[in-house]
Every structure is written in C-alpha cells, then in structure tokens.
Design an enzyme around this catalytic site. Structure first.
Site, PDB file in Angstrom:
ATOM      1  N   ASP A   1       0.831  -1.244   0.003  1.00 33.59           N
ATOM      2  CA  ASP A   1       0.083   0.187  -0.026  1.00 33.59           C
ATOM      3  C   ASP A   1       0.888   1.314   0.055  1.00 33.59           C
ATOM      4  OD1 ASP A   1      -1.755   2.323   0.465  1.00 33.59           O
ATOM      5  OD2 ASP A   1      -3.142   0.875   1.588  1.00 33.59           O
TER       6      ASP A   1
ATOM      7  N   LYS B   1      -3.768  12.254  -1.324  1.00 33.36           N
ATOM      8  CA  LYS B   1      -2.869  12.862  -0.292  1.00 33.36           C
ATOM      9  C   LYS B   1      -1.701  13.396  -1.178  1.00 33.36           C
ATOM     10  CE  LYS B   1      -4.281   9.084   2.839  1.00 33.36           C
ATOM     11  NZ  LYS B   1      -4.120   7.663   3.281  1.00 33.36           N
TER      12      LYS B   1
HETATM   13  C1  LIG Z   1      -5.446   7.037   3.617  1.00 32.29           C
HETATM   14  C2  LIG Z   1      -5.411   5.422   3.722  1.00 32.29           C
HETATM   15  C3  LIG Z   1      -6.526   4.913   3.242  1.00 32.29           C
HETATM   16  C4  LIG Z   1      -7.828   5.542   2.769  1.00 32.29           C
HETATM   17  O1  LIG Z   1      -8.712   4.566   1.826  1.00 32.29           O
HETATM   18  P1  LIG Z   1      -9.856   5.161   1.181  1.00 32.29           P
HETATM   19  O2  LIG Z   1     -10.597   4.124   0.585  1.00 32.29           O
HETATM   20  O3  LIG Z   1      -9.247   5.904   0.004  1.00 32.29           O
HETATM   21  O4  LIG Z   1     -10.708   5.995   2.172  1.00 32.29           O
HETATM   22  C5  LIG Z   1      -6.471   3.266   3.291  1.00 32.29           C
HETATM   23  N1  LIG Z   1      -5.335   2.924   3.471  1.00 32.29           N
HETATM   24  C6  LIG Z   1      -4.211   3.667   3.927  1.00 32.29           C
HETATM   25  C7  LIG Z   1      -2.836   2.934   4.336  1.00 32.29           C
HETATM   26  C8  LIG Z   1      -4.046   4.750   3.778  1.00 32.29           C
HETATM   27  O5  LIG Z   1      -3.105   5.828   4.334  1.00 32.29           O
END
Ligand SMILES: *Cc1c(COP(=O)(O)O)cnc(C)c1O
Length: 398
Positions: A185, A211
């Site tokens: 991720d 982000k």
């Molecule tokens: C910001 C973030 C998310 C958010 O997920 P969304 O489905 O876009 O709301 C998920 N995983 C990580 C590691 C993040 O930093």
C-alpha cells in the site's frame, strides 16, 4: 532534470497566511485543476454528451492517467490503472493474490497498518471462510514473521501515524524466498518518496491520489499488478469494464488483457480530470530531488521542535532511510495542541491516541514555512496556548 521548487510552489493555489503541513492527508489545489474540470464539465459532458466516452477519451482515462502515476512509483508502463477508492483496491489486490497462492491461508500485516486495510482483509477472510486468516505483528517484526504459511503480505510502506518506512526490497525478497506474494500500500509513498516497485519486484501495489498527488477529496485510487502476473491474476471484483469485451455484453466473464481487468465499473471522469491536471506539476519534478528536499525539510522541523519543545516526543525514526515524508510527535494533549496550531494558521493533523502529525511536501513547502511553523508550535507549547475549552472539543474528522 533538476527540480525548481519555487516553480512547483507557484503551481498551487494556497490560501494566504496558512502553512499547510497536511498535504499528506489531503493535497492542496493545483492551479490547473479548476479549468480542466470546468472543461470536462462544459465542453466534454455538456457538449459531447455520451459521445464523450469516445471523443474525449473518457474510456481510456483510467489507463492513461495510470501511466502518469506509474512513472512516480517505479512501475512498468501499462501496468497501473485507476478507479474506485483505496479500500476497494486493497480488497481487490488481496483477493487476487490469495487466489494465486492456493494451499496457503494467511494474510500477514502489521499493527501499524491503516485500519481500513486491516478491516478489508478481515472482511475478505470472513467471506472466504475455509481457514483463511489475517495475522498481524508489530511493524518491526514483519520480516521475521514471513514463514511458509504466509500466502500474501499486506504492508503499507510508510506508517500513517509514525512515518516509519518498511524496507520494501528486503520484505519482498523474503516473501518470495518463502513462497509468498506481496501487496504494497503506497498511500503515503506515491508522490512522497522515490518508490521503485519494479526494482523491488513487488507483486501488487495500491494507493490513493488525494494525499501527495493532490487529486482532491475522493480522488480515485490506483492498482499495480507486476507484468509477470498481469495476465494471470483473476479479479474477484469482476465488473463489466474489466471484461475483455464490455460492449459484447456476454453473460460470462472473461478478464480483459493485463491491468485492464482490474477496472471494475464506470470511471469517475470528473475526478480523473482533476487528477490528470494535478499530475502536470510532476512533469517538472525529479523524484530524487523531491526525496532529498523532503528529508531536509523534515530534519529542519524535527531539529527546531526538539530544541524548543522538550515536552514533545518524536515518534518518527531519525534514520532517513527508515521514514517517509512526515514528522510525528507524541503528547497527551496532542488534539488540543493541534487545534490551537490550526487556529494560528499551521495546519497539521491529529491521529489518536496522542500523535501530532506534520507532512512535508516539497512541491509547495519550503524552509521558511518550516521555521515559522516550528516557532508557532514553540509559542503554543511554552505558553500553554492549547489549554482552552474550544481546543478540546472533538470534531468528526481529526
Ligand atoms: C488514506 C489511507 C486509506 C484510505 O482509504 P480510502 O478507501 O481512500 O478512504 C487506506 N489505507 C491507507 C494505508 C491510507 O493511508
């Protein structure tokens, strides 16, 4: 290419008098975005109507924009596609990876991972049943915890709270040596550091764009599948736009070629237009320059805060190789301190239970802002300016 950070800063529309240290959570508005989205609405949607899918190239946008992101994360061209939200992409990558490693049942993650990633893994495990399980260990223990029961690792490269960075290359190598696949991720990596998916031989990667990539609230996520798996990975979220021939309207699902199969449904064209315009700034950026400046800015902030604020405890690793593009400090009154900072024009955020988080985004933050932010934080701490009732009232989003 050497990067001119004054020029990149001029490409953003930032409010007067604000020091924005939260581009790691929601990037600010790039100047070209409003025009581009305006054109997508009036000239494309308004005038072309449904013919826009062909005439304005809407149908090809998920892969075309994905290619622009591929360059920023060290992915091979043609192996990144846009769509949905990051949580959905986590699920999709995990489901495909598990199916590619039959006989193994364990998803390995760490307790520093973002909760949504863990929740999605948990939901998938419940749907699959049959002994599938999510195992979480402390971030420092991930490498040793990869054994021959692990089907897939689900690791967020940079910890959203502490900013600690995992060693992608070492973890991926260990996973492969033990017969496991990797899902990375890149929520806090894409646009934040010099990521090299191809060099690390990562199997799957996912990330968001609102982000560090500045696509705006709710901007679409991306997914990467390594070329060696791209025609083998079977999508669990087998939507019609991932089909080999969506407009044949077959009753049976046949996966599309390569990364196209990771598309699900109708792409969010207006948000893709915003992202496409937001990515223009990256045409002027060398990732090595960005990384060097991000570390220098973080170092300057950490040094200034540690000099002036003995009550704040640094939780981000000092070793540059072990951190992303943020600096986090602990304090029991972290929430109120952050609210009083925001009231004084320094915007960071708070992450429960006690973390003050500051993101360093070289595209629009310079050393002046870092010094001023540290000075204001020092005033807040020295004079207990945070200790007022209005700074203790919790809002829905922290
Ligand atoms: C910001 C973030 C998310 C958010 O997920 P969304 O489905 O876009 O709301 C998920 N995983 C990580 C590691 C993040 O930093």
């Amino acid at each position: 290419m050497t990067t001119d950070f004054d020029a990149t800063k001029a490409m953003f529309d930032l409010p007067e008098g604000v020091i924005y240290l939260d581009g790691n959570s929601l990037g600010p508005l790039p100047r070209g975005v409003a025009d581009r989205v305006g054109r997508a609405i009036t000239a494309e949607w308004g005038q072309m109507l449904i013919t826009g899918w062909n005439k304005a190239g809407w149908m090809d946008m998920p892969a075309r924009v994905g290619d622009r992101i591929a360059r920023l994360i060290g992915a091979e061209p043609g192996h990144v596609v846009m769509g949905d939200t990051l949580s959905i992409k986590v699920y999709q990558a995990l489901a495909s990876a598990l199916e590619m490693n039959p006989g193994r049942k364990v998803i390995l993650s760490d307790t520093g991972n973002f909760p949504s990633d863990l929740y999605m893994a948990d939901g998938l495990v419940r749907t699959l049943g049959q002994g599938y399980a999510l195992r979480t260990v402390a971030p420092e223990d991930v490498l040793d915890a990869i054994d021959d029961t692990v089907a897939v690792t689900l690791i967020t490269e940079v910890d959203y709270r502490t900013g600690r960075r995992h060693d992608m290359k070492a973890i991926t190598a260990r996973a492969h040596a033990m017969g496991a696949l990797t899902v990375w991720d890149l929520a806090h990596s894409a646009g934040a550091l010099d990521c090299d998916l191809s060099g690390a031989q990562a199997d799957f990667a996912v990330g968001c764009t609102y982000k560090y990539l500045n696509s705006g609230p709710g901007g679409p996520a991306f997914i990467y599948v390594a070329p060696r798996h791209a025609d083998r990975a079977r999508p669990a979220l087998s939507g019609w736009l991932g089909h080999a021939a969506p407009f044949a309207f077959d009753l049976d699902y046949r996966p599309g070629a390569g990364i196209e199969r990771m598309r699900v449904g109708t792409p969010p064209i207006l948000q893709l237009a915003a992202l496409d315009a937001a990515l223009d700034v990256w045409d002027h950026v060398a990732m090595a320059d960005l990384r060097a400046r991000s570390l220098a800015l973080s170092d300057a902030f950490i040094a200034a805060v540690e000099r002036a604020c003995p009550d704040l405890t640094l939780t981000t690793p000092r070793d540059p190789a072990m951190r992303g593009s943020q600096a986090s400090f602990r304090h029991p009154q972290g929430y109120a301190i952050m609210q009083s900072l925001i009231a004084r024009g320094v915007i960071g955020d708070f992450r429960a239970p006690d973390i003050l988080r500051f993101g360093f985004t070289p595209l629009f933050i310079g050393f002046d802002e870092v010094e001023r932010a540290a000075t204001i934080l020092a005033e807040v701490m020295a004079n207990r300016l945070w200790d007022r009732p209005e700074y203790h009232a919790r809002a829905k989003v922290t």
